[in-house]
Enzyme design. Structure first.
Site, short mmCIF file in Angstrom:
data_model
loop_
_atom_site.label_atom_id
_atom_site.label_comp_id
_atom_site.label_asym_id
_atom_site.label_seq_id
_atom_site.Cartn_x
_atom_site.Cartn_y
_atom_site.Cartn_z
N MET A 80 1.76 -1.29 -0.42
CA MET A 80 -0.25 -0.39 0.04
C MET A 80 0.99 1.48 0.04
O MET A 80 2.64 1.41 0.26
CB MET A 80 -0.56 -0.04 1.46
CG MET A 80 -2.25 -0.99 0.80
SD MET A 80 -3.08 -0.86 2.52
CE MET A 80 -3.70 0.54 2.96
N HIS A 81 0.07 2.17 -0.42
CA HIS A 81 0.78 3.57 -0.21
C HIS A 81 2.02 4.61 -1.06
O HIS A 81 2.26 5.65 -0.95
CB HIS A 81 1.19 3.99 0.99
CG HIS A 81 0.58 3.33 2.59
ND1 HIS A 81 -0.99 3.81 2.68
CD2 HIS A 81 0.48 2.42 3.78
CE1 HIS A 81 -0.80 3.20 3.63
NE2 HIS A 81 0.05 1.92 4.43
N ASP A 118 -2.59 -4.63 0.39
CA ASP A 118 -1.95 -5.89 0.54
C ASP A 118 -3.03 -6.55 2.23
O ASP A 118 -3.60 -8.25 2.34
CB ASP A 118 -1.24 -6.28 1.07
CG ASP A 118 -0.13 -4.45 1.79
OD1 ASP A 118 -0.79 -4.22 2.40
OD2 ASP A 118 1.34 -4.72 2.19
#
Length: 490
Positions: free
Chosen positions: A78-79, A237
């Site tokens: 992520m991110h 995830d």
């Protein structure tokens, strides 16, 4: 039919193929590198993900007929900030989830704009790992790159774009960008204005189980898929991993011992705590989840084993640990700074309590205990919000260790369930693909039918009492060292 889940991790990509009943028919993977151009920075070339996917698909095609695949979905780190120019070229390396360069930008968002406003817009506070602060960093430090931006993506969505040509994301992953109005599952106009971007730079938002398109003809021919393979949005995830462990119903909890560590709690309703101590994100089920995240979980153990002790035989090292609950060594697992609950990129890994009789086994155990104590911090915040948690589902590489599972049960005082599959986000992605293709009516039904508990480990009263005392000592260490960490970082 077969369903393919793509797990885009931090150090490797893994493909998982299952049939309509959830039986795994094949897996394949490939590794790629990370770059640390400055202390606390973490980057990756998105083209390496594509190369890794190609390598893994080639391996997979030797095991199964890819023409039997009906749908492809994703679970991804992520991110990460992926930015493309008008010609769809990657402008700069992706800035990853564990990158800590955005302290200044987070202070601007939380203090100048105001944490209360940011939380009202997104359901969360600004953290260094999130995507919006990274956009502000590029705007300030690389204005020539900022001017080129036409598309802003998350890592797994770049792979979806390569496969389908559709500019898409999903609610769970987009929740971690600090650009999404999580409660209403749409982009926040206030956050776009703050970051100086427009909505056309951002992808269309789907639910994780929704079909975004079909595979591109040239891609299908290149890899040996049928041309009508559906591409399903997928999930971040942690949300994908939760699906892969059947963590879909209100109050269910998963603890992940991966590179990072997470406490993930599925919830039906949107609820933000006043301090934003836990993240409030959309879930891949179409509902919500609370999450606490630490940055160096199993990676703490990897660092200790690989770099300090110099061994790859993790299980052998753990055999030397004979007694639990009596260790006099404590470890703070803040090798990359920390998110929940401290939100401090300056925090650092630390040992304390060593004496002349400290052994190698004591140090190894302290690392495992310290990571578990840090995860308990998130669990205690959830409990303070009234969430009752007496059972967790353990996943991630660290959860394969019987010793670490025992520590989870006794330090957190919960039953620890181990599931019938250990494939994590890739398995969750495959389940989402099956739902998107109509194999199941919804995600909860699919996960409930496919995922089963194979083992339950109960806490032991004597060890619970010992670890309660040790946790109460351990949690005094960060406050005592906080100013030292700040001085060290100067």
């Amino acid at each position: 039919m077969l369903y393919l889940g793509v797990d885009l991790g931090t150090s490797s990509i893994k493909l998982v193929v299952m049939d309509e009943k959830g039986t795994i028919k094949g897996t394949a993977g490939a590794e790629y590198g990370l770059s640390f151009p400055h202390p606390g920075w973490s980057e990756q070339n998105p083209l390496d993900w594509v190369s890794g996917m190609e390598e893994a698909l080639k391996k997979l095609s030797e095991k199964i007929n890819l023409k039997d695949v009906a749908g492809i979905s994703f679970g991804g780190q992520m991110h990460g900030l992926v930015i493309l120019d008008e010609n769809d070229n990657v402008i700069r390396p992706a800035i990853l989830w564990n990158d800590g360069r955005t302290t200044k930008e987070c202070e601007y968002l939380n203090k100048t704009i105001g944490q209360d406003k940011i939380s009202a817009y997104t359901g969360n506070m600004a953290l260094t790992g999130f995507t919006a602060p990274k956009i502000l960093w590029v705007k300030e430090n690389e204005p020539e790159n900022f001017k080129k931006i036409k598309k802003i993506m998350l890592p797994k969505d770049y792979l979806a774009y390569v496969l389908s040509g559709v500019f898409c994301t999903d609610v769970s992953d987009a929740s971690g960008m600090l650009l999404l109005d999580v409660k209403n599952r749409k982009w926040s106009p206030e956050m776009l204005e703050i970051c100086g971007i427009t909505e056309d730079m951002l992808a269309k938002v789907f639910e994780s189980y929704e079909v975004v398109g079909t595979i591109k003809a040239d891609i299908a021919e290149k890899y040996g898929f049928n041309k009508d393979v559906k591409i399903i949005a997928g999930a971040g995830d942690n949300a994908a991993g939760a699906i892969g462990t059947g963590t879909t119903l209100d109050g269910m909890c998963i603890v992940s011992l991966g590179t990072s560590g997470t406490v993930f709690i599925s919830c039906d309703d949107y609820a933000v705590d006043e301090n934003n101590a836990l993240h409030m994100f959309g879930h891949a089920t179409g509902k919500y989840h609370l999450m606490g995240c630490m940055l160096s979980a199993a990676s703490s153990n990897k660092w200790w084993m690989d770099e300090i002790i110099g061994t790859k035989d993790y299980a052998e090292e753990q055999k030397a640990i004979k007694s639990l609950g009596d260790n006099h060594v404590y470890y703070l697992p803040y090798l990359m700074g920390e998110r929940t609950p401290h939100n401090n990129p300056n925090a650092r890994g630390s040992f304390i309590g060593m004496t002349m009789d400290t052994t190698r086994a004591d140090m190894t155990l302290a690392v495992l205990e310290g990571v578990t104590f840090a995860l308990r911090d998130s669990l205690e915040i959830a409990r303070s919000l009234g969430v009752k948690i007496d059972t967790i589902r353990a996943t991630g590489g660290g959860a394969k260790s019987p010793l670490w599972r025992q520590l989870l049960a006794n330090i957190m005082n919960v039953n620890v369930e181990i599931m019938n599959s250990e494939e994590g986000p890739g398995y969750g992605g495959a389940i989402l693909a099956a739902v998107g293709c109509g194999e199941y009516k919804d995600v909860a039904t699919a996960a409930g039918e496919i995922v089963k508990v194979k083992e339950t480990l109960a806490p032991e009263k004597e060890l619970v009492e010992k670890y309660e005392k040790r946790y109460n000592v351990w949690k005094q260490l960060y406050p005592a060292l906080k100013t030292v960490f700040d001085d060290v970082a100067k």
